[in-house]
Design a protein around this motif. Structure first.
Motif, PDB file in Angstrom:
ATOM      1  N   LEU A  35      49.158 -39.350 -26.978  1.00 31.10           N
ATOM      2  CA  LEU A  35      48.171 -38.492 -27.633  1.00 31.10           C
ATOM      3  C   LEU A  35      48.864 -37.444 -28.503  1.00 31.10           C
ATOM      4  CD1 LEU A  35      45.654 -37.991 -24.705  1.00 31.10           C
ATOM      5  CD2 LEU A  35      45.123 -39.046 -26.908  1.00 31.10           C
ATOM      6  N   GLU A  36      49.980 -36.941 -28.022  1.00 33.17           N
ATOM      7  CA  GLU A  36      50.758 -35.985 -28.816  1.00 33.17           C
ATOM      8  C   GLU A  36      51.258 -36.642 -30.097  1.00 33.17           C
ATOM      9  OE1 GLU A  36      54.672 -33.058 -28.338  1.00 33.17           O
ATOM     10  OE2 GLU A  36      54.131 -34.469 -26.752  1.00 33.17           O
ATOM     11  N   LEU A  37      51.692 -37.909 -29.988  1.00 33.68           N
ATOM     12  CA  LEU A  37      52.156 -38.657 -31.159  1.00 33.68           C
ATOM     13  C   LEU A  37      51.006 -38.863 -32.143  1.00 33.68           C
ATOM     14  CD1 LEU A  37      54.188 -40.416 -32.689  1.00 33.68           C
ATOM     15  CD2 LEU A  37      53.609 -42.304 -31.161  1.00 33.68           C
ATOM     16  N   LEU A  38      49.831 -39.228 -31.615  1.00 35.46           N
ATOM     17  CA  LEU A  38      48.664 -39.435 -32.474  1.00 35.46           C
ATOM     18  C   LEU A  38      48.308 -38.151 -33.216  1.00 35.46           C
ATOM     19  CD1 LEU A  38      45.518 -41.465 -31.646  1.00 35.46           C
ATOM     20  CD2 LEU A  38      45.235 -39.118 -32.399  1.00 35.46           C
ATOM     21  N   TYR A  39      48.335 -37.038 -32.479  1.00 35.14           N
ATOM     22  CA  TYR A  39      48.036 -35.749 -33.113  1.00 35.14           C
ATOM     23  C   TYR A  39      49.071 -35.423 -34.188  1.00 35.14           C
ATOM     24  CZ  TYR A  39      47.351 -30.764 -33.763  1.00 35.14           C
ATOM     25  OH  TYR A  39      47.149 -29.519 -34.336  1.00 35.14           O
ATOM     26  N   TYR A  40      50.339 -35.673 -33.890  1.00 38.13           N
ATOM     27  CA  TYR A  40      51.425 -35.385 -34.839  1.00 38.13           C
ATOM     28  C   TYR A  40      51.187 -36.115 -36.163  1.00 38.13           C
ATOM     29  CZ  TYR A  40      56.049 -35.771 -36.982  1.00 38.13           C
ATOM     30  OH  TYR A  40      57.095 -35.746 -37.874  1.00 38.13           O
ATOM     31  N   LEU A  41      50.721 -37.357 -36.077  1.00 34.15           N
ATOM     32  CA  LEU A  41      50.508 -38.144 -37.297  1.00 34.15           C
ATOM     33  C   LEU A  41      49.249 -37.703 -38.045  1.00 34.15           C
ATOM     34  CD1 LEU A  41      51.414 -41.715 -35.986  1.00 34.15           C
ATOM     35  CD2 LEU A  41      52.838 -40.194 -37.362  1.00 34.15           C
ATOM     36  N   LEU A  42      48.165 -37.525 -37.304  1.00 35.11           N
ATOM     37  CA  LEU A  42      46.879 -37.264 -37.979  1.00 35.11           C
ATOM     38  C   LEU A  42      46.756 -35.842 -38.512  1.00 35.11           C
ATOM     39  CD1 LEU A  42      44.200 -39.197 -35.913  1.00 35.11           C
ATOM     40  CD2 LEU A  42      45.665 -39.977 -37.754  1.00 35.11           C
ATOM     41  N   LYS A  43      47.593 -34.928 -38.040  1.00 31.69           N
ATOM     42  CA  LYS A  43      47.476 -33.551 -38.519  1.00 31.69           C
ATOM     43  C   LYS A  43      47.777 -33.437 -40.015  1.00 31.69           C
ATOM     44  CE  LYS A  43      52.176 -32.030 -37.332  1.00 31.69           C
ATOM     45  NZ  LYS A  43      52.996 -31.127 -36.503  1.00 31.69           N
ATOM     46  N   TYR A  44      48.433 -34.457 -40.563  1.00 32.67           N
ATOM     47  CA  TYR A  44      48.755 -34.432 -41.983  1.00 32.67           C
ATOM     48  C   TYR A  44      47.603 -34.927 -42.863  1.00 32.67           C
ATOM     49  CZ  TYR A  44      53.526 -34.021 -40.210  1.00 32.67           C
ATOM     50  OH  TYR A  44      54.646 -33.609 -39.556  1.00 32.67           O
ATOM     51  N   ILE A  45      46.577 -35.514 -42.244  1.00 32.54           N
ATOM     52  CA  ILE A  45      45.469 -36.088 -43.008  1.00 32.54           C
ATOM     53  C   ILE A  45      44.249 -35.176 -42.887  1.00 32.54           C
ATOM     54  CG2 ILE A  45      44.066 -38.146 -43.399  1.00 32.54           C
ATOM     55  CD1 ILE A  45      47.118 -38.541 -43.716  1.00 32.54           C
ATOM     56  N   PRO A  46      43.778 -34.612 -43.980  1.00 31.68           N
ATOM     57  CA  PRO A  46      42.630 -33.687 -43.925  1.00 31.68           C
ATOM     58  C   PRO A  46      41.406 -34.329 -43.282  1.00 31.68           C
ATOM     59  CG  PRO A  46      43.675 -33.622 -46.092  1.00 31.68           C
ATOM     60  CD  PRO A  46      44.297 -34.776 -45.356  1.00 31.68           C
ATOM     61  N   ASN A  47      40.734 -33.568 -42.425  1.00 32.39           N
ATOM     62  CA  ASN A  47      39.476 -33.972 -41.774  1.00 32.39           C
ATOM     63  C   ASN A  47      39.616 -35.174 -40.844  1.00 32.39           C
ATOM     64  OD1 ASN A  47      38.129 -31.955 -43.328  1.00 32.39           O
ATOM     65  ND2 ASN A  47      38.010 -33.387 -45.037  1.00 32.39           N
ATOM     66  N   SER A  48      40.843 -35.591 -40.540  1.00 33.97           N
ATOM     67  CA  SER A  48      41.014 -36.763 -39.677  1.00 33.97           C
ATOM     68  C   SER A  48      40.684 -36.448 -38.221  1.00 33.97           C
ATOM     69  CB  SER A  48      42.442 -37.293 -39.783  1.00 33.97           C
ATOM     70  OG  SER A  48      43.378 -36.316 -39.350  1.00 33.97           O
ATOM     71  N   PHE A  49      40.658 -35.161 -37.867  1.00 34.38           N
ATOM     72  CA  PHE A  49      40.383 -34.781 -36.484  1.00 34.38           C
ATOM     73  C   PHE A  49      38.888 -34.695 -36.176  1.00 34.38           C
ATOM     74  CE2 PHE A  49      44.670 -32.458 -36.403  1.00 34.38           C
ATOM     75  CZ  PHE A  49      45.294 -33.565 -35.853  1.00 34.38           C
ATOM     76  N   ASP A  50      38.060 -34.650 -37.194  1.00 35.92           N
ATOM     77  CA  ASP A  50      36.622 -34.436 -36.959  1.00 35.92           C
ATOM     78  C   ASP A  50      36.013 -35.482 -36.018  1.00 35.92           C
ATOM     79  OD1 ASP A  50      36.902 -32.262 -38.540  1.00 35.92           O
ATOM     80  OD2 ASP A  50      35.884 -33.088 -40.290  1.00 35.92           O
ATOM     81  N   PRO A  51      36.201 -36.797 -36.279  1.00 37.01           N
ATOM     82  CA  PRO A  51      35.635 -37.771 -35.336  1.00 37.01           C
ATOM     83  C   PRO A  51      36.311 -37.727 -33.967  1.00 37.01           C
ATOM     84  CG  PRO A  51      36.964 -38.874 -37.024  1.00 37.01           C
ATOM     85  CD  PRO A  51      36.809 -37.458 -37.453  1.00 37.01           C
ATOM     86  N   LEU A  52      37.588 -37.354 -33.931  1.00 32.40           N
ATOM     87  CA  LEU A  52      38.295 -37.271 -32.647  1.00 32.40           C
ATOM     88  C   LEU A  52      37.765 -36.117 -31.806  1.00 32.40           C
ATOM     89  CD1 LEU A  52      42.029 -37.968 -33.566  1.00 32.40           C
ATOM     90  CD2 LEU A  52      40.174 -39.563 -33.139  1.00 32.40           C
ATOM     91  N   CYS A  53      37.474 -35.001 -32.465  1.00 32.21           N
ATOM     92  CA  CYS A  53      36.917 -33.852 -31.739  1.00 32.21           C
ATOM     93  C   CYS A  53      35.567 -34.195 -31.129  1.00 32.21           C
ATOM     94  CB  CYS A  53      36.797 -32.649 -32.678  1.00 32.21           C
ATOM     95  SG  CYS A  53      38.385 -31.907 -33.105  1.00 32.21           S
ATOM     96  N   THR A  54      34.773 -34.969 -31.857  1.00 34.09           N
ATOM     97  CA  THR A  54      33.470 -35.407 -31.332  1.00 34.09           C
ATOM     98  C   THR A  54      33.658 -36.297 -30.115  1.00 34.09           C
ATOM     99  OG1 THR A  54      32.540 -35.307 -33.569  1.00 34.09           O
ATOM    100  CG2 THR A  54      31.322 -36.581 -31.926  1.00 34.09           C
ATOM    101  N   LYS A  55      34.611 -37.226 -30.211  1.00 29.23           N
ATOM    102  CA  LYS A  55      34.898 -38.109 -29.075  1.00 29.23           C
ATOM    103  C   LYS A  55      35.449 -37.312 -27.895  1.00 29.23           C
ATOM    104  CE  LYS A  55      35.998 -42.226 -31.848  1.00 29.23           C
ATOM    105  NZ  LYS A  55      37.066 -43.187 -32.225  1.00 29.23           N
ATOM    106  N   PHE A  56      36.316 -36.371 -28.192  1.00 30.55           N
ATOM    107  CA  PHE A  56      36.919 -35.548 -27.145  1.00 30.55           C
ATOM    108  C   PHE A  56      35.856 -34.723 -26.428  1.00 30.55           C
ATOM    109  CE2 PHE A  56      39.264 -31.633 -25.853  1.00 30.55           C
ATOM    110  CZ  PHE A  56      40.137 -32.239 -24.956  1.00 30.55           C
ATOM    111  N   GLU A  57      34.952 -34.138 -27.192  1.00 32.45           N
ATOM    112  CA  GLU A  57      33.878 -33.340 -26.601  1.00 32.45           C
ATOM    113  C   GLU A  57      33.031 -34.185 -25.656  1.00 32.45           C
ATOM    114  OE1 GLU A  57      29.774 -31.112 -28.046  1.00 32.45           O
ATOM    115  OE2 GLU A  57      31.413 -31.339 -29.491  1.00 32.45           O
TER     116      GLU A  57
END
Length: 772
Positions: free
Chosen positions: A304-326
Motif C-alpha cells: 500500500l505504501e508503494l501504491l501511494y508512492y506511485l499515485l501521489k504523482y498523478i493529480p486526483n488519483s487518490f479520489d476514488p481510493l479515498c472513497t474505497k478506503f472510507e
C-alpha cells in the motif's frame, strides 16, 4: 608580409596553435607573458584604418587581430569536424569529448592572453551596439557550435540515446563520457545568440542558445524515454502481477532520478520524471487503483505504501481510493461493533465493575468498555496505516474520519434507546469510579484520551453531556469518584473541544463540592459552640438547583428519629447563615452506614437512607408486614419494595407469608457474610431504567428549545429567509452539539409560527418573515 601586424600575428598564431596541440603540457609563464605583452603592445599602438565588411571608418586598434583569431579558430574546428568522420558510436563520443575538453581548457588560457583586446576594442564595439562581436572565450564557443556541434548533433544524440538505452537494459556504460558530452550542451547554451544574427547557424529562429541543451538533447531524450517505457511497461504488466509492476515502476523512477544526478542537467529532472510517471503510472492508473481494495483486505502495508508512492504523482488519483478506503473502514468498524453486540460482556481483566454475566446483562445489554475498545481498535489500526503507508495524507485522514463518524453514530448497537454517546458516558463513569480496578492513574488518563478521540466523532454531543453530567453528579454525591484530578482533566478535555459553555455546569458542580466542605467545617464549629452532641457522623452537601441534574424524591419519607435531630440542627445553622434560601432534601440520594450488634459477628451495613429507616425499625421488633413498614418509613409501596428486595436478596431479611396471605419480612438471625462491610446500597434496576428514560426525555426537550432559539436567532438577523436556507443554517449552527433531524426542525418552525415569532411571507409559502 611587410605589415608589422602580420609578423606579430604569425608569432602569436604559431604559439597558440602549438599550445592547443599540446594542451596537456600547458604553457610556461615566460611564454604566456610574452604573448600577453604582444597583444597589449598591439592594442595600445596608434589608431589605424582597416576595412570591415560592415563599415569603413577609423577604429581603436584590434579589429585585424579579432578577425585573424576568428579565422584561425574556424579553420582549426573545421579540421576537428573533418576528423570526426573517422569515428562512430562510443568512439565518436569519446573523440568529441576529448576535443571539447582540450579546446575549452585551451580557450580559457587564450582568453586571458587576449584579455586586453577583450577590455578595450571588443568592449567598445559591443557598447556601440555591434552584437556580432564577442569576447574571445564566447567567440570560441560560437565557432564550436557552428563548425563542430551543429554538424555533429544528429550523430551525437543517436550515440547518446543508444548508450542510455543500453544502461536501461542493465549494461555498463561510461557515465563520465556521457556527462562530459552533455555538459558541452549546457556550456554552449550559456551565451545568448541574437535572433537577427547573420551567422550560418543551424538553430530555429527565436530559439536562444540558452536552449541548446533543451532543444538538441532534452526533448529528443524524453521522447526516446517515453517510447522505451511505453513498450516495456505494457509488456511487463501483461506478464506480471500489479504489485510486481508497481515495484518495477518505482525502480525505474528511481533510476531516472539517479540519471539526472549522474549526468543530466538538473533542468531535466521535472520534465523527465513527469514523462516517466505519465507512461509508467498514468497510462496504467486503473489496474493500479483496482488493486487497492485487495491490498487493504490483506493488510499489505508495504505494498500500500508503494501504491501511494506511485499515485501521489498523478493529480486526483487518490479520489476514488479515498472513497474505497472510507467504505472499507466503515465496514470494518460496523463488523467490529457487531461482534460486541453478539458478545456484550467483557472478558476478565475488564476495568468495568461487573462481576458476572448475569449482573452485566441486568445493568446493560452492551458492555461500554468493549464497545469503546472495538471502535478504538479499528481507528488505531487505520490511523497507523495512514501514517505508515500514506504519509499521513490529509485526504485519507479525512476519509477515515468520515468512516468513523458513520459507523460510530449508525451501527447495530445504536438502537432507538441506547446510542454511542450514552455508552461512552457509561465507560467514562466506570473509569472514574473507585471500583475501576486500574491501579495507575496514568493508564486511566490514557483511556480518557481514547474516549475523547471517539467523542470527537459523535454527532449527538448533547446526549453525552446529559448522561455524563448525570453520572458525574452521582459520583460526587455518593463519593465514588476515583480522583478529583482525573475528573478535572476530563472536563478540561471536553472544554477544549466543545467550549466553556459545554462544561459550565460541570465546573460549577465542583465548586459546590468545595463550598460544601467549608460548610461542613462551619457546621461542626456551630455544633461545638452550641453544645449540640450527636452519636452519628454527619456530612451534608448543599448543591445549586440549576447546576445539578438531580430531582426531588418520588416518594414521601419519614426521617428516623435517630437522624431527625441532626437534620433539624443543620436546618437551623443554614437558615441562620443563608436566610431566605430553601433547602430541598434529596433523601433518595443519601447513604450511610449502620453497625450491627445482634449477630455473632459485628457487621457494618452500607445502606441507602431508605434502607437505614427500614433497618432501624427492627430495633423494636423482629418482623413487619409490608404495610407496617410503609407506615414506619412513610415510603410508598413501589419504592419500599425495591429496597426490601435488595435486603431479602442479601438474606438480611427472610420473606414469609402471614396467615392472611400478607408478606412478612423477618429479621434473619443467621445472616452470614465473608467481609465486615456489607454493601447493600445498590441502585434498584427499575429506578435506573426510569432515570435513563427521564434523561432521554430531557434531551429531547432541550433540543426543542435549542432548535427554537436557533430559528429565532437566525430570523432576527436575516429578517426574511427561505425555508431551505433556514433549515441549512439551523443545522450548521447546532451541528457541534447534535445533528438535528429535519422533522424536528419543521415541527419547531410550526410551533414558532403558532406563537407568532415568525410568519409566512404573503404570496411565498416557502419564505418566512421575522416578527419583532
Amino acid at each position: 608580409m611587410d605589415d608589422p601586424f602580420y609578423s606579430l600575428w604569425n608569432g602569436l598564431r604559431e604559439n597558440i596553435e602549438h599550445f592547443m596541440d599540446h594542451v596537456d603540457q600547458g604553457i610556461n609563464y615566460q611564454k604566456y607573458m610574452k604573448l600577453y605583452t604582444d597583444v597589449y603592445n598591439y592594442c595600445t599602438g596608434a589608431t589605424q584604418s582597416f576595412f570591415d565588411s560592415k563599415r569603413d571608418t577609423t577604429q581603436l586598434i584590434g579589429g585585424k587581430m579579432y578577425n585573424e583569431l576568428k579565422s584561425f579558430l574556424e579553420r582549426r574546428l573545421e579540421g576537428v569536424y573533418d576528423n570526426s568522420k573517422q569515428h562512430s558510436d562510443e568512439n565518436l563520443l569519446k573523440y568529441y569529448s576529448d576535443q571539447w575538453k582540450d579546446y575549452t581548457v585551451a580557450m580559457r588560457t587564450i582568453n586571458h592572453i587576449f584579455e586586453y583586446l577583450n577590455r578595450n576594442w571588443i568592449k567598445r564595439e559591443v557598447s556601440e551596439g555591434r552584437t556580432y562581436i564577442y569576447d574571445v572565450y564566447n567567440l570560441s564557443l560560437i565557432i564550436w557550435k557552428e563548425k563542430v556541434f551543429f554538424n555533429m548533433k544528429d550523430l551525437l544524440i543517436k550515440c547518446l540515446l543508444r548508450l542510455i538505452e543500453k544502461q536501461r537494459h542493465g549494461e555498463q556504460i561510461p557515465e563520465d563520457l556521457v556527462k562530459n558530452v552533455i555538459d558541452s550542451y549546457t556550456l554552449l547554451g550559456e551565451e545568448k545568440l541574437d535572433d537577427n544574427n547573420s551567422r550560418n547557424v543551424d538553430i530555429p529562429k527565436g530559439v536562444s542558445s540558452f536552449k541548446i541543451y533543451e532543444v538538441y538533447f532534452e526533448k529528443l531524450f524524453i521522447k526516446a524515454t517515453e517510447e522505451f517505457y511505453l513498450y516495456e511497461s505494457q509488456k511487463f504488466i501483461n506478464e506480471n502481477s500489479i504489485v510486481d509492476y508497481m515495484k518495477k515502476a518505482k525502480a525505474r523512477l528511481e533510476e531516472e532520478n539517479q540519471r539526472v544526478d549522474k549526468y543530466l542537467n538538473e533542468s531535466s529532472r521535472i520534465p523527465l520524471l513527469k514523462a516517466c510517471k505519465d507512461v509508467l503510472i498514468k497510462n496504467h492508473l486503473e489496474p493500479i487503483q483496482d488493486e487497492f481494495t485487495e491490498l487493504l483486505q490483506q493488510d499489505r502495508v508495504e505494498d500500500l505504501e508503494l501504491l501511494y508512492y506511485l499515485l501521489k504523482y498523478i493529480p486526483n488519483s487518490f479520489d476514488p481510493l479515498c472513497t474505497k478506503f472510507e467504505e472499507y473502514v466503515k465496514q470494518q468498524g460496523l463488523a467490529s461493533i457487531e461482534k460486541v453486540a453478539q458478545n456484550p460482556v467483557s472478558k476478565s481483566g475488564s476495568s468495568t465493575p461487573v462481576s458476572s454475566r448475569k449482573e452485566a446483562r441486568e445493568k446493560e445489554s452492551v458492555n461500554p468498555q468493549a464497545y469503546a475498545e472495538a471502535i478504538l481498535a479499528v481507528r488505531k489500526k487505520y490511523i497507523k496505516l495512514i501514517q505508515n503507508s500514506f504519509s499521513n495524507d490529509s485526504k485519507f485522514v479525512a476519509s477515515m474520519d468520515k468512516a468513523c463518524t458513520e459507523f460510530i453514530n449508525k451501527n447495530k448497537i445504536c438502537n432507538q434507546k441506547v446510542k454511542s454517546p450514552e455508552l461512552l458516558a457509561r465507560y467514562c463513569d466506570a473509569l472514574l469510579k473507585k471500583s475501576n480496578k486500574i491501579a495507575e492513574s496514568s493508564e486511566i488518563e490514557e483511556r480518557l484520551k481514547d474516549i475523547i478521540t471517539i467523542f470527537q466523532y459523535i454527532e449527538d454531543k448533547d446526549v453525552f453531556q446529559k448522561f455524563y453530567t448525570k453520572m458525574l453528579a452521582k459520583r460526587l454525591v455518593v463519593g465514588t469518584s476515583a480522583s478529583e484530578d482525573l475528573e478535572e482533566s476530563m472536563i478540561s478535555k471536553l472544554k477544549e473541544i466543545c467550549g466553556s459553555e459545554y462544561t459550565l455546569k460541570l465546573q460549577k458542580m465542583f465548586q459546590d463540592i468545595n463550598v460544601s466542605k467549608t460548610l461542613n467545617d462551619d457546621y461542626n464549629n456551630f455544633k461545638r459552640e452550641n453544645d449540640i452532641s450527636s452519636a452519628q457522623d454527619f456530612y451534608i452537601m448543599v448543591l445549586s438547583t440549576n447546576c445539578w441534574p438531580l430531582h426531588p424524591p418520588t416518594s414521601p419519607f419519614t426521617v428516623p428519629p435517630e437522624l431527625e435531630k441532626q437534620i433539624n440542627s443543620f436546618q437551623v445553622f443554614y437558615q441562620k447563615n443563608h436566610n431566605g434560601r430553601k433547602l430541598t432534601w434529596l433523601f433518595h440520594l443519601c447513604k450511610g452506614e449502620l453497625k450491627t450488634r445482634f449477630y455473632d459477628k459485628s457487621y457494618i451495613f452500607q445502606v441507602t437512607i431508605y434502607q437505614m429507616a427500614i433497618l432501624l425499625s427492627y430495633n423494636k421488633a423482629d418482623s413487619y408486614t409490608l404495610s407496617e413498614l410503609e407506615d414506619q418509613t412513610g415510603l410508598n409501596k413501589e419504592v419500599i419494595l425495591g429496597q426490601l428486595n435488595i435486603l431479602c436478596k442479601a438474606k438480611v431479611f427472610l420473606l414469609k407469608s402471614s396467615s392472611s396471605g400478607e408478606k412478612t419480612y423477618v429479621y434473619n438471625p443467621n445472616f452470614k457474610f465473608k467481609k465486615i462491610r456489607v454493601p447493600l446500597n445498590a441502585t434498584v434496576r427499575s429506578e435506573q431504567q426510569a432515570e435513563n428514560e427521564e434523561t432521554r426525555k430531557a434531551i429531547e426537550n432541550d433540543r426543542s428549545f435549542l432548535i427554537q432559539a436557533a430559528i429565532v436567532r437566525i430570523m432576527k438577523t436575516r429578517k426574511t429567509l427561505k425555508h431551505v436556507a433556514l433549515m441549512d443554517e439551523v443545522i450548521s449552527q447546532l451541528k457541534n452539539r447534535f445533528k438535528p433531524r429535519v422533522s424536528d426542525i419543521k415541527k419547531n418552525i410550526d410551533y414558532l409560527l403558532d406563537k407568532e415569532y415568525i410568519e409566512r411571507k404573503e404570496g411565498e409559502k416557502d419564505t418566512y418573515n421575522y416578527l419583532a
